[in-house]
Design an enzyme around this catalytic site. Sequence first.
Site, PDB file in Angstrom:
ATOM      1  N   LYS A  58     -13.242  -5.155   9.592  1.00 41.85           N
ATOM      2  CA  LYS A  58     -13.789  -3.905   9.029  1.00 41.85           C
ATOM      3  C   LYS A  58     -15.537  -3.714   9.297  1.00 41.85           C
ATOM      4  O   LYS A  58     -15.590  -2.239   9.281  1.00 41.85           O
ATOM      5  CB  LYS A  58     -13.562  -4.437   7.127  1.00 41.85           C
ATOM      6  CG  LYS A  58     -12.060  -4.362   7.042  1.00 41.85           C
ATOM      7  CD  LYS A  58     -11.973  -5.462   6.022  1.00 41.85           C
ATOM      8  CE  LYS A  58     -11.262  -4.399   5.414  1.00 41.85           C
ATOM      9  NZ  LYS A  58     -10.183  -5.888   3.994  1.00 41.85           N
ATOM     10  N   LYS A  65      -6.803  -1.246  10.008  1.00 40.98           N
ATOM     11  CA  LYS A  65      -7.584  -1.366   9.745  1.00 40.98           C
ATOM     12  C   LYS A  65      -8.273  -2.574  11.467  1.00 40.98           C
ATOM     13  O   LYS A  65      -9.115  -2.484  12.352  1.00 40.98           O
ATOM     14  CB  LYS A  65      -9.237  -2.593   8.965  1.00 40.98           C
ATOM     15  CG  LYS A  65      -8.452  -3.631   8.289  1.00 40.98           C
ATOM     16  CD  LYS A  65      -7.863  -3.240   7.063  1.00 40.98           C
ATOM     17  CE  LYS A  65      -7.058  -4.993   6.572  1.00 40.98           C
ATOM     18  NZ  LYS A  65      -6.816  -4.932   5.761  1.00 40.98           N
ATOM     19  N   VAL A 105       0.868  -0.906   0.311  1.00 47.49           N
ATOM     20  CA  VAL A 105       0.329  -0.195  -0.128  1.00 47.49           C
ATOM     21  C   VAL A 105       1.033   1.611  -0.035  1.00 47.49           C
ATOM     22  O   VAL A 105       0.296   1.823  -0.833  1.00 47.49           O
ATOM     23  CB  VAL A 105      -1.144  -0.154   1.232  1.00 47.49           C
ATOM     24  CG1 VAL A 105      -1.624   1.009   0.969  1.00 47.49           C
ATOM     25  CG2 VAL A 105      -1.598  -1.506   1.233  1.00 47.49           C
ATOM     26  N   GLU A 131      -9.775   5.927   5.665  1.00 45.03           N
ATOM     27  CA  GLU A 131     -10.665   5.384   4.167  1.00 45.03           C
ATOM     28  C   GLU A 131     -10.353   3.907   3.745  1.00 45.03           C
ATOM     29  O   GLU A 131     -10.923   3.181   3.267  1.00 45.03           O
ATOM     30  CB  GLU A 131     -10.565   6.332   2.972  1.00 45.03           C
ATOM     31  CG  GLU A 131     -11.715   6.856   2.029  1.00 45.03           C
ATOM     32  CD  GLU A 131     -13.171   6.042   2.313  1.00 45.03           C
ATOM     33  OE1 GLU A 131     -13.661   7.286   2.389  1.00 45.03           O
ATOM     34  OE2 GLU A 131     -13.745   5.266   2.346  1.00 45.03           O
TER      35      GLU A 131
HETATM   36  P1  NDP Z   1       3.133  -4.912   3.253  1.00 47.87           P
HETATM   37  O1  NDP Z   1       3.846  -6.203   4.288  1.00 47.87           O
HETATM   38  O2  NDP Z   1       3.250  -5.172   2.222  1.00 47.87           O
HETATM   39  O3  NDP Z   1       3.839  -3.059   3.684  1.00 47.87           O
HETATM   40  C1  NDP Z   1       4.119  -2.671   5.270  1.00 47.87           C
HETATM   41  C2  NDP Z   1       5.377  -2.445   4.496  1.00 47.87           C
HETATM   42  O4  NDP Z   1       6.079  -1.667   6.389  1.00 47.87           O
HETATM   43  C3  NDP Z   1       7.038  -3.577   5.058  1.00 47.87           C
HETATM   44  O5  NDP Z   1       7.784  -2.957   4.089  1.00 47.87           O
HETATM   45  C4  NDP Z   1       7.326  -3.704   5.911  1.00 47.87           C
HETATM   46  O6  NDP Z   1       8.832  -3.870   6.023  1.00 47.87           O
HETATM   47  C5  NDP Z   1       7.191  -1.991   6.909  1.00 47.87           C
HETATM   48  N1  NDP Z   1       7.362  -1.833   8.391  1.00 47.87           N
HETATM   49  C6  NDP Z   1       7.643  -2.958   9.136  1.00 47.87           C
HETATM   50  N2  NDP Z   1       7.491  -2.402  10.117  1.00 47.87           N
HETATM   51  C7  NDP Z   1       8.090  -0.994   9.857  1.00 47.87           C
HETATM   52  C8  NDP Z   1       8.743  -0.276  11.348  1.00 47.87           C
HETATM   53  N3  NDP Z   1       9.013  -0.242  12.669  1.00 47.87           N
HETATM   54  N4  NDP Z   1       8.833   0.942  10.209  1.00 47.87           N
HETATM   55  C9  NDP Z   1       9.056   0.996   9.204  1.00 47.87           C
HETATM   56  N5  NDP Z   1       8.646  -0.036   8.268  1.00 47.87           N
HETATM   57  C10 NDP Z   1       8.422  -0.819   8.959  1.00 47.87           C
HETATM   58  O7  NDP Z   1       1.910  -4.227   4.067  1.00 47.87           O
HETATM   59  P2  NDP Z   1       0.357  -4.122   2.959  1.00 47.87           P
HETATM   60  O8  NDP Z   1       1.009  -2.552   2.334  1.00 47.87           O
HETATM   61  O9  NDP Z   1      -0.197  -5.241   3.062  1.00 47.87           O
HETATM   62  O10 NDP Z   1      -0.512  -3.036   4.256  1.00 47.87           O
HETATM   63  C11 NDP Z   1      -0.436  -2.271   5.163  1.00 47.87           C
HETATM   64  C12 NDP Z   1      -1.329  -2.273   5.951  1.00 47.87           C
HETATM   65  O11 NDP Z   1      -2.516  -1.916   4.984  1.00 47.87           O
HETATM   66  C13 NDP Z   1      -2.160  -3.294   6.916  1.00 47.87           C
HETATM   67  O12 NDP Z   1      -2.833  -2.307   7.670  1.00 47.87           O
HETATM   68  C14 NDP Z   1      -3.074  -3.422   6.589  1.00 47.87           C
HETATM   69  O13 NDP Z   1      -4.010  -4.558   6.720  1.00 47.87           O
HETATM   70  C15 NDP Z   1      -3.650  -2.449   5.286  1.00 47.87           C
HETATM   71  N6  NDP Z   1      -4.016  -2.677   3.828  1.00 47.87           N
HETATM   72  C16 NDP Z   1      -3.401  -3.530   2.684  1.00 47.87           C
HETATM   73  C17 NDP Z   1      -4.294  -3.674   2.126  1.00 47.87           C
HETATM   74  C18 NDP Z   1      -3.364  -4.372   0.921  1.00 47.87           C
HETATM   75  O14 NDP Z   1      -4.525  -4.700  -0.588  1.00 47.87           O
HETATM   76  N7  NDP Z   1      -2.756  -5.219   0.994  1.00 47.87           N
HETATM   77  C19 NDP Z   1      -4.996  -3.416   1.213  1.00 47.87           C
HETATM   78  C20 NDP Z   1      -6.065  -2.426   2.522  1.00 47.87           C
HETATM   79  C21 NDP Z   1      -5.550  -2.319   4.112  1.00 47.87           C
HETATM   80  P3  NDP Z   1       9.478  -5.277   6.123  1.00 47.87           P
HETATM   81  O15 NDP Z   1       8.466  -5.960   5.026  1.00 47.87           O
HETATM   82  O16 NDP Z   1      10.893  -5.513   6.159  1.00 47.87           O
HETATM   83  O17 NDP Z   1       9.187  -6.026   7.378  1.00 47.87           O
HETATM   84  N1  HSE Z   2      -5.507  -8.758   2.782  1.00 44.52           N
HETATM   85  C1  HSE Z   2      -6.625  -7.890   3.104  1.00 44.52           C
HETATM   86  C2  HSE Z   2      -8.289  -8.788   1.337  1.00 44.52           C
HETATM   87  C3  HSE Z   2      -6.687  -6.431   2.316  1.00 44.52           C
HETATM   88  O1  HSE Z   2      -7.692  -9.230   1.673  1.00 44.52           O
HETATM   89  O2  HSE Z   2      -8.700  -7.640   1.775  1.00 44.52           O
HETATM   90  C4  HSE Z   2      -7.292  -5.430   2.158  1.00 44.52           C
HETATM   91  O3  HSE Z   2      -7.959  -4.857   3.274  1.00 44.52           O
END
Ligand code: NDP
Ligand code: HSE
Length: 434
Positions: free
Chosen positions: A207, A107, A16, A131
């Site tokens: 959610k 969430k 994201v 959002e």
């Molecule tokens: P990812 O695992 O792809 O990204 C999270 C990132 O945060 C990783 O690059 C991770 O690094 C980094 N990170 C972890 N700890 C730290 C820290 N202490 N300081 C800085 N960076 C850090 O997750 P997503 O992008 O998929 O999800 C992010 C959020 O969005 C979650 O809360 C998820 O529930 C929510 N979300 C996700 C959706 C999706 O489609 N993926 C849709 C809607 C909501 P590293 O990998 O090196 O640990």
């Molecule tokens: N893991 C969640 C899903 C990401 O599959 O809907 C979006 O919130």
Amino acid sequence: MDRNTISVGIIGFGTVGSGTAKILLNNKQLLKDRTGIDFNLTKIADLDIARDRGIKIPDGILTTDASEVLNDPKIDIVIELMGGIHPAKDFILKAIRNKKHVITANKALIATAGNEILSDADANEVCVGFEASVAGGIPIIKVLREGLIANNILAIYGIINGTSNYILTKMTNEKVDFSLALKEAQRLGYAEADPTFDIEGIDTAHKLTILSSLSYGIPFLYNDVYKEGITKITAMDIEFAIELGYKIKLLAILKAANSEIEMRVHPTMVPNDYLISKVDGVFNAIYVEGDAVGSTLYYGRGAGDMPTGSAVVADIVDIGERIIRSQKSRVRSQKKAAEFKIRKMEDVDSKYYFRFSALDKPGVLSKISGILGSYNISIASVIQKGRRIGGAVPLVVLTHLAKEKDVTQAIREIDQLPVVSDKTLFIRVEGEEA
Ligand code: NDP
Ligand code: HSE
């Protein structure tokens, strides 16, 4: 001189985070043309800043130290996209206490710690945007907060987990095995870091907690949401559902009636002629019924980098415009516990699909139907497939409306019959009573 720039910092440059950065950099001029504001991406913190994220970030923006985002006096809005509870919560509270506005897609955090976070934000007169936390790219939070503000919300039915909908669709349309479909959803970046959140209904319950708070002005009450996931659904149940004219979907259901609120997440058989039964793959859909507007339906991608980034950037623009115009966020109505009651799952009424593993012997159906009848559960139809004299065969029963409490007691009794060889599976069924 009037202010026309807003500085944002992102913590978490994963799926994201990278979608959000792409939109902010690639659509910078579009956002400026539409709002008159320059949205500047000032810092991005991630543990790993060497990995290729498919986007060229200008020099000096990437850092491994989240405190550079939290403490930078230039940054107006901190965007938490790292996920998890700790240290995400500590970072958000720190940002709020530093008088920064916050946006999150987390969430799990909002559903479980949102009461504390929002009350801290109110005290510090900053906004919290979430959002992206529900239904990826669908602007459902804005719909409930703004578009439908004139309505009492009567009911919400939502497919709001892209991963489980993707798995069920693959199992239904392509006969793909559950674990293969889950792996594919993980590869595509849809799944949570811990995918049990997706397949056990936890993410959907997070959610739904958020939707219920926005719909009814109640606190975030995650522990009061009933939840079941999709792991018990087999290819056989999917086949039976098709034969009976249904699709199996993981639904979030929210209803208000007689001063009670019903909040539940479970696999549900949805009639084929309902629009929501046609929502496939990673797509989400949310049906919202308001007392003034009637039925409305919102559809779009529920997960993935760009759809979710689209929702995050919508929050950035919203909060950015408030900052420029020195507007506060709207007062949230927060009901007191005495003003609402959460309906217990045992008091819910539903129709049911039962799949009994029954020995293929004369008199078995009458034993089972006798127990169902003794609990006021009336049978609508029965299917028995195949013959295995002396062995177990699936016996499928659809019921009329029954009470959950009666169903659990009846099933407990039926599962103890010597003619029943395995635990009975049951799925709740939506649709009009015939
Ligand atoms: P990812 O695992 O792809 O990204 C999270 C990132 O945060 C990783 O690059 C991770 O690094 C980094 N990170 C972890 N700890 C730290 C820290 N202490 N300081 C800085 N960076 C850090 O997750 P997503 O992008 O998929 O999800 C992010 C959020 O969005 C979650 O809360 C998820 O529930 C929510 N979300 C996700 C959706 C999706 O489609 N993926 C849709 C809607 C909501 P590293 O990998 O090196 O640990
Ligand atoms: N893991 C969640 C899903 C990401 O599959 O809907 C979006 O919130």
